[in-house]
Design a protein around this motif. Sequence first.
Motif, PDB file in Angstrom:
ATOM      1  N   ALA A   1       0.830  -1.213   0.000  1.00  0.00           N
ATOM      2  CA  ALA A   1       0.000   0.000   0.000  1.00  0.00           C
ATOM      3  C   ALA A   1       0.862   1.260   0.000  1.00  0.00           C
ATOM      4  O   ALA A   1       0.545   2.228  -0.703  1.00  0.00           O
TER       5      ALA A   1
ATOM      6  N   VAL B   1      -5.587   2.210   1.609  1.00  0.00           N
ATOM      7  CA  VAL B   1      -5.361   1.134   0.630  1.00  0.00           C
ATOM      8  C   VAL B   1      -5.231  -0.203   1.354  1.00  0.00           C
ATOM      9  O   VAL B   1      -5.827  -1.205   0.939  1.00  0.00           O
TER      10      VAL B   1
ATOM     11  N   ALA C   1      -6.222  -2.538  -6.964  1.00  0.00           N
ATOM     12  CA  ALA C   1      -5.632  -1.366  -6.299  1.00  0.00           C
ATOM     13  C   ALA C   1      -4.570  -0.737  -7.190  1.00  0.00           C
ATOM     14  O   ALA C   1      -4.487   0.491  -7.311  1.00  0.00           O
TER      15      ALA C   1
ATOM     16  N   ALA D   1      -4.670   3.007  -8.738  1.00  0.00           N
ATOM     17  CA  ALA D   1      -3.553   3.930  -8.517  1.00  0.00           C
ATOM     18  C   ALA D   1      -2.963   4.387  -9.846  1.00  0.00           C
ATOM     19  O   ALA D   1      -2.622   5.564 -10.021  1.00  0.00           O
TER      20      ALA D   1
ATOM     21  N   MET E   1      -9.694   6.011  -3.304  1.00  0.00           N
ATOM     22  CA  MET E   1      -9.326   4.769  -2.622  1.00  0.00           C
ATOM     23  C   MET E   1     -10.350   4.350  -1.570  1.00  0.00           C
ATOM     24  O   MET E   1     -10.702   3.175  -1.507  1.00  0.00           O
TER      25      MET E   1
ATOM     26  N   ARG F   1     -12.445   0.876  -1.594  1.00  0.00           N
ATOM     27  CA  ARG F   1     -12.464   0.006  -0.406  1.00  0.00           C
ATOM     28  C   ARG F   1     -13.910  -0.314  -0.014  1.00  0.00           C
ATOM     29  O   ARG F   1     -14.245  -1.464   0.283  1.00  0.00           O
TER      30      ARG F   1
END
Length: 185
Positions: free
Chosen positions: A119, A138, A151, A155, A178, A182
């Motif tokens: 992360a 993250v 993820a 990003a 983010m 999640r």
Amino acid sequence: MKSLSGLVIIILVLLAVTAAWAQDGDAAIDPARLQAVERSLAEVGLGGAEAADLARGMVAAGYTDGQMAQIGRQIQAVQGEPTTRQAVINKIREGMAKRVAPAGIVQAVERVRDRYGFALGLAAPLAGTQAAGLAGIVADGLSSGLSREDAGQIAGGIQAQAARMDRDRLHALATETMPAARDMV
């Protein structure tokens, strides 16, 4: 009747011994071993009270010297990362509170450290000096089921916007995107 009264006496004695042991559970902990564990945790960067509390918990839970050494190495490895360090310590405490076997806690701590490392790698280009906060988000997403690939793609998409945004707007976009990812998992 004699056997019944004898049985009652035995049960009362056992209850008294059990109650005394429960009140004095720390008496079974070897003070020299406890001090050695406290010192080793202090050497890897934990403060006095925190090291003492964690050492007492690990010794009482029956950690082997090898398991405590593994925990110490994990804590030492995250000294420069306060968010990761706290997550590792929280995982240890959570495992002990739930009475998870020491080997299971060691594995969980390794997973937490790995998750936070990944992360932080994603968050650093997006958030710069504020990467720790974004990394926590993250890492929470990863522990909730967000895949590393997803993820990374998120990003990457945010990073693609970097040319069109200043650093503050990029960070704001990342800190809004983010948590949404999640929460969608």
